[in-house]
Design an enzyme around this catalytic site. Structure first.
Site, PDB file in Angstrom:
ATOM      1  N   ARG A   1     -56.194  22.002 -21.495  1.00  0.00           N
ATOM      2  CA  ARG A   1     -57.594  21.793 -21.839  1.00  0.00           C
ATOM      3  C   ARG A   1     -57.832  20.285 -21.845  1.00  0.00           C
ATOM      4  NH1 ARG A   1     -55.540  25.616 -25.547  1.00  0.00           N
ATOM      5  NH2 ARG A   1     -56.542  27.672 -25.391  1.00  0.00           N
TER       6      ARG A   1
ATOM      7  N   LYS B   1     -55.395  25.296 -29.392  1.00  0.00           N
ATOM      8  CA  LYS B   1     -56.347  25.878 -30.343  1.00  0.00           C
ATOM      9  C   LYS B   1     -55.611  26.611 -31.450  1.00  0.00           C
ATOM     10  CE  LYS B   1     -60.496  26.614 -27.507  1.00  0.00           C
ATOM     11  NZ  LYS B   1     -61.409  27.650 -26.984  1.00  0.00           N
TER      12      LYS B   1
ATOM     13  N   HIS C   1     -62.872  21.984 -17.018  1.00  0.00           N
ATOM     14  CA  HIS C   1     -62.244  23.233 -17.457  1.00  0.00           C
ATOM     15  C   HIS C   1     -61.953  24.155 -16.278  1.00  0.00           C
ATOM     16  CE1 HIS C   1     -60.910  25.548 -20.867  1.00  0.00           C
ATOM     17  NE2 HIS C   1     -61.531  26.629 -20.406  1.00  0.00           N
TER      18      HIS C   1
ATOM     19  N   ARG D   1     -58.430  23.946 -15.110  1.00  0.00           N
ATOM     20  CA  ARG D   1     -57.498  24.781 -15.872  1.00  0.00           C
ATOM     21  C   ARG D   1     -57.571  26.232 -15.385  1.00  0.00           C
ATOM     22  NH1 ARG D   1     -55.165  26.016 -21.146  1.00  0.00           N
ATOM     23  NH2 ARG D   1     -56.266  27.740 -22.168  1.00  0.00           N
TER      24      ARG D   1
ATOM     25  N   HIS E   1     -52.862  31.029 -24.670  1.00  0.00           N
ATOM     26  CA  HIS E   1     -53.771  32.061 -25.147  1.00  0.00           C
ATOM     27  C   HIS E   1     -53.087  32.869 -26.246  1.00  0.00           C
ATOM     28  CE1 HIS E   1     -56.237  32.186 -21.149  1.00  0.00           C
ATOM     29  NE2 HIS E   1     -56.652  31.247 -21.976  1.00  0.00           N
TER      30      HIS E   1
ATOM     31  N   TYR F   1     -58.134  36.678 -15.678  1.00  0.00           N
ATOM     32  CA  TYR F   1     -57.744  36.138 -14.378  1.00  0.00           C
ATOM     33  C   TYR F   1     -57.342  37.230 -13.394  1.00  0.00           C
ATOM     34  CZ  TYR F   1     -58.009  31.708 -16.742  1.00  0.00           C
ATOM     35  OH  TYR F   1     -58.480  30.633 -17.440  1.00  0.00           O
TER      36      TYR F   1
END
Length: 306
Positions: free
Chosen positions: A161, A184, A252, A255, A278, A287
């Site tokens: 990110r 995150k 982004h 990524r 994730h 994806y």
């Protein structure tokens, strides 16, 4: 005068503090939650013509929730944004009900509006390479050009990110073969660093005129402070205009391109989940939809029976 009572304001702050301490929510997430819940509480004050204390919040009804939802939609709030706002309100109410001992069914039973989830919009492989090449041409200053190339190469080459790339410090160089990234929610992951990315960072370091230190930002702005994400967003915007790429070609998107190109080349979904950081595999599974859409496009274009 504030539309929110002191008791509600204190409760909101305590809830946000608990999110930070227990759930590891990022500062940006907390800011968004604060805005969403504050907006909700302000609406309820106007709706009932008085500031809502904690006791009043416990009495919010289904009709109150419908009025808020209708007000949001009439104000032009889209289904996706409203679903996010409702999620924040429900999270706050779940915490508040447990703390104050009331039944939050009216709020928690409110259904979010349906919306079609947006699929990631990656770039084609040749377009991703062209972006990196074109980014280098956007500055007449050699070290700034090298800096921008290094950042964008990390986004595409490592799936970082932009906030993760810009959080790197002098302690992360010379760039190793793998980086420990804190993403995150404080989730840590190990990310391999391609030789091309290490070379791009090395070139930037050779040209950067600002002093290096372990505790200082690796990527610097022109005046020597930590690089602002808007600088990379701006240079990407210039590059995509020159290349004729859509507005979705953002930092982004690099990524997204990293993940999609790995999957197209036969990468394992679980491994890609780890590389992206994730928390849930369902997030990474978006994806697979992108890849399937691409395959169907090829099928419909090329198959004689399509």
């Amino acid at each position: 005068m504030s539309l929110i009572s002191p008791a509600c304001r204190d409760a909101l702050q305590h809830w946000l503090d608990s999110l930070s301490a227990l759930a590891g929510r990022s500062e940006n997430t907390q800011t968004a939650y604060r805005g969403d819940v504050t907006e909700f509480l302000s609406f309820m004050t106007l709706h009932h013509s008085e500031r809502q204390g904690l006791a009043a919040l416990a009495r919010i009804s289904v009709s109150d929730m419908r009025a808020w939802m209708a007000d949001q939609r009439s104000s032009g709030v889209g289904a996706r944004s409203l679903a996010r706002k409702l999620s924040a309100v429900k999270s706050f109410y779940r915490w508040l009900a447990e703390r104050e001992g009331f039944e939050p069914t009216a709020v928690l039973s409110t259904r979010a509006p349906k919306f079609t989830k947006k699929l990631p919009r990656p770039l084609a492989e040749d377009a991703a390479r062209a972006v990196i090449d074109t980014v280098e041409l956007q500055s007449a200053n050699d070290w700034v050009a090298a800096r921008d190339v290094a950042v964008v190469t990390l986004l595409y080459g490592c799936g970082l990110r932009i906030s993760e790339a810009l959080s790197l410090t002098g302690a992360d160089v010379p760039m190793p073969e793998s980086l420990r990234i804190v993403g995150k929610g404080g989730k840590e992951r190990i990310v391999p660093v391609l030789p091309a990315a290490r070379a791009a960072v090395d070139r930037y370091l050779q040209l950067c005129p600002h002093p290096k230190a372990h505790d200082m930002a690796l990527f610097r702005g022109v005046r020597g402070g930590a690089l602002n994400p808007r600088a990379i967003q701006g240079v990407m915007a210039k590059a995509r205009m020159q290349l004729g790429l859509p507005a979705t070609a953002t930092p982004h998107a690099m990524r997204h391109s990293f993940a999609t190109h790995l999957l197209s080349a036969g990468g394992d979904l679980r491994a890609i989940q780890e590389l992206l950081g994730h928390a849930s595999l369902s997030t990474t599974q978006a994806y697979t939809a992108v890849d399937t859409a691409r395959l169907m496009e090829v099928y419909n274009r090329a198959h004689p029976k399509a």
